[in-house]
Write an enzyme that holds these catalytic residues in place. Structure first.
Site, PDB file in Angstrom:
ATOM      1  N   ASP A   1       0.882  -1.164   0.000  1.00  0.00           N
ATOM      2  CA  ASP A   1       0.000   0.000   0.000  1.00  0.00           C
ATOM      3  C   ASP A   1       0.920   1.214   0.000  1.00  0.00           C
ATOM      4  O   ASP A   1       1.515   1.558   1.026  1.00  0.00           O
ATOM      5  CB  ASP A   1      -0.897  -0.013   1.232  1.00  0.00           C
ATOM      6  CG  ASP A   1      -1.827   1.188   1.301  1.00  0.00           C
ATOM      7  OD1 ASP A   1      -1.657   2.141   0.504  1.00  0.00           O
ATOM      8  OD2 ASP A   1      -2.728   1.189   2.167  1.00  0.00           O
TER       9      ASP A   1
ATOM     10  N   GLY B   1      -0.925   4.887  -9.006  1.00  0.00           N
ATOM     11  CA  GLY B   1      -1.695   6.125  -9.002  1.00  0.00           C
ATOM     12  C   GLY B   1      -3.158   5.853  -9.278  1.00  0.00           C
ATOM     13  O   GLY B   1      -3.519   4.792  -9.792  1.00  0.00           O
TER      14      GLY B   1
ATOM     15  N   SER C   1       1.795  12.533 -15.695  1.00  0.00           N
ATOM     16  CA  SER C   1       0.748  12.454 -16.704  1.00  0.00           C
ATOM     17  C   SER C   1       0.836  13.687 -17.591  1.00  0.00           C
ATOM     18  O   SER C   1       1.405  14.715 -17.191  1.00  0.00           O
ATOM     19  CB  SER C   1      -0.629  12.402 -16.034  1.00  0.00           C
ATOM     20  OG  SER C   1      -1.676  12.619 -16.958  1.00  0.00           O
TER      21      SER C   1
ATOM     22  N   TYR D   1      -6.554  15.420  -9.690  1.00  0.00           N
ATOM     23  CA  TYR D   1      -5.599  14.508 -10.318  1.00  0.00           C
ATOM     24  C   TYR D   1      -4.486  15.304 -10.981  1.00  0.00           C
ATOM     25  O   TYR D   1      -3.290  15.009 -10.811  1.00  0.00           O
ATOM     26  CB  TYR D   1      -6.323  13.647 -11.341  1.00  0.00           C
ATOM     27  CG  TYR D   1      -5.427  12.772 -12.186  1.00  0.00           C
ATOM     28  CD1 TYR D   1      -4.936  11.569 -11.689  1.00  0.00           C
ATOM     29  CD2 TYR D   1      -5.085  13.150 -13.483  1.00  0.00           C
ATOM     30  CE1 TYR D   1      -4.117  10.765 -12.467  1.00  0.00           C
ATOM     31  CE2 TYR D   1      -4.268  12.353 -14.268  1.00  0.00           C
ATOM     32  CZ  TYR D   1      -3.787  11.167 -13.756  1.00  0.00           C
ATOM     33  OH  TYR D   1      -2.967  10.375 -14.537  1.00  0.00           O
TER      34      TYR D   1
ATOM     35  N   LYS E   1      -0.292  15.424 -10.271  1.00  0.00           N
ATOM     36  CA  LYS E   1       0.690  15.099 -11.300  1.00  0.00           C
ATOM     37  C   LYS E   1       1.646  16.262 -11.554  1.00  0.00           C
ATOM     38  O   LYS E   1       2.809  16.055 -11.893  1.00  0.00           O
ATOM     39  CB  LYS E   1      -0.024  14.669 -12.584  1.00  0.00           C
ATOM     40  CG  LYS E   1      -0.803  13.357 -12.418  1.00  0.00           C
ATOM     41  CD  LYS E   1       0.077  12.226 -11.898  1.00  0.00           C
ATOM     42  CE  LYS E   1      -0.645  10.907 -11.820  1.00  0.00           C
ATOM     43  NZ  LYS E   1       0.227   9.799 -11.361  1.00  0.00           N
TER      44      LYS E   1
END
Length: 247
Positions: free
Chosen positions: A54, A83, A135, A148, A152
């Site tokens: 984890d 992710g 990303s 999100y 990133k």
């Protein structure tokens, strides 16, 4: 050749593809994920070791790196890939603080814990390479999932800030910024929409090949955009020179 490889989020998608790629190259691969069934299957496929991890728990990250060293005697390459998405938005109907906190914890704190665990060990074993999955949302924008995107962006800030001091200890740190990739993080309806809009979807194996290329290179502190059918493209960050008082 890279000998001992650790990949997080390796039960599926990009992580599984990276594990398979290095497995085919003859590396000893440590597969890390919270998905025991998927992670075990990938580890068996590549003849490697599965460690349930984890990444939001610092102790799990430390135990993962220790397991790799105990099993294979060292560490050469780490891919911090785990992710999640769907942090929601900031409107009346899609704001969810708990969901946002989960995305922040996995995507940012999990990477920080992984860096803290892996970097000293890579340096102690003669140096190596570490790649973090960001990303294209981390160099652009994602109105559909701003939390999100924020995580990133944060990942790239970590990579670029940590790269210089750790380069001096023989560790190269870089980030990848994949575009649209055919992975489980994209539901079928999202894939249909992306394809319908005329965008190309990369195969995870294509991303994995680029990760291996970056890991074997000499660059540090870079963020590479990875898109279907294209070579890795380094992001052109502005050069920030500190103003001199006597200038």
């Amino acid at each position: 050749m890279t000998r001992v490889v650790v990949v997080t989020g390796a039960a599926s998608g990009i992580g599984a593809a990276v594990a398979r790629h290095f497995g085919r190259l003859g590396a000893q691969v440590v597969v890390a994920d919270i998905d025991v069934a998927g992670g075990t299957a990938v580890a068996e496929e590549v003849g490697g070791l599965f460690v349930r991890t984890d990444t939001t728990r610092e102790e799990d990250n430390l135990a993962l790196v220790a397991a790799a060293v105990e099993a294979y005697g060292g560490l050469d390459f780490v891919h911090l890939n785990a992710g999640i998405g769907d942090g929601g938005g900031f409107g009346r109907d899609d704001y969810d603080a708990a969901r946002q906190h989960r995305v922040l914890t996995v995507n940012l704190h999990g990477v920080m814990f992984g860096l803290h665990a892996a970097l000293p060990v890579l340096a102690a074993h003669g140096g190596g390479s570490l790649v973090v999955t960001s990303s294209m949302a981390g160099v652009g924008m994602a109105p559909f999932d701003p939390v999100y995107a924020a995580t990133k962006y944060g990942v790239i800030g970590l990579v670029r800030s940590l790269a210089p001091p750790w380069q001096a200890q023989g560790v190269r740190i870089n980030a990848i910024c994949p575009g649209f990739v055919r992975t489980p993080i994209l539901p079928p309806e999202a894939i249909d929409h992306i394809v319908g809009e005329g965008f190309a979807l990369a195969d995870p194996a294509e991303i994995a090949a680029s990760v291996a290329e970056i890991a074997a290179g000499e660059e540090v502190g870079q963020a590479y955009v990875l898109q279907a059918g294209r070579a890795p493209e380094p992001v052109a960050f502005p050069r920030l020179d500190l103003a001199r008082a006597d200038a």
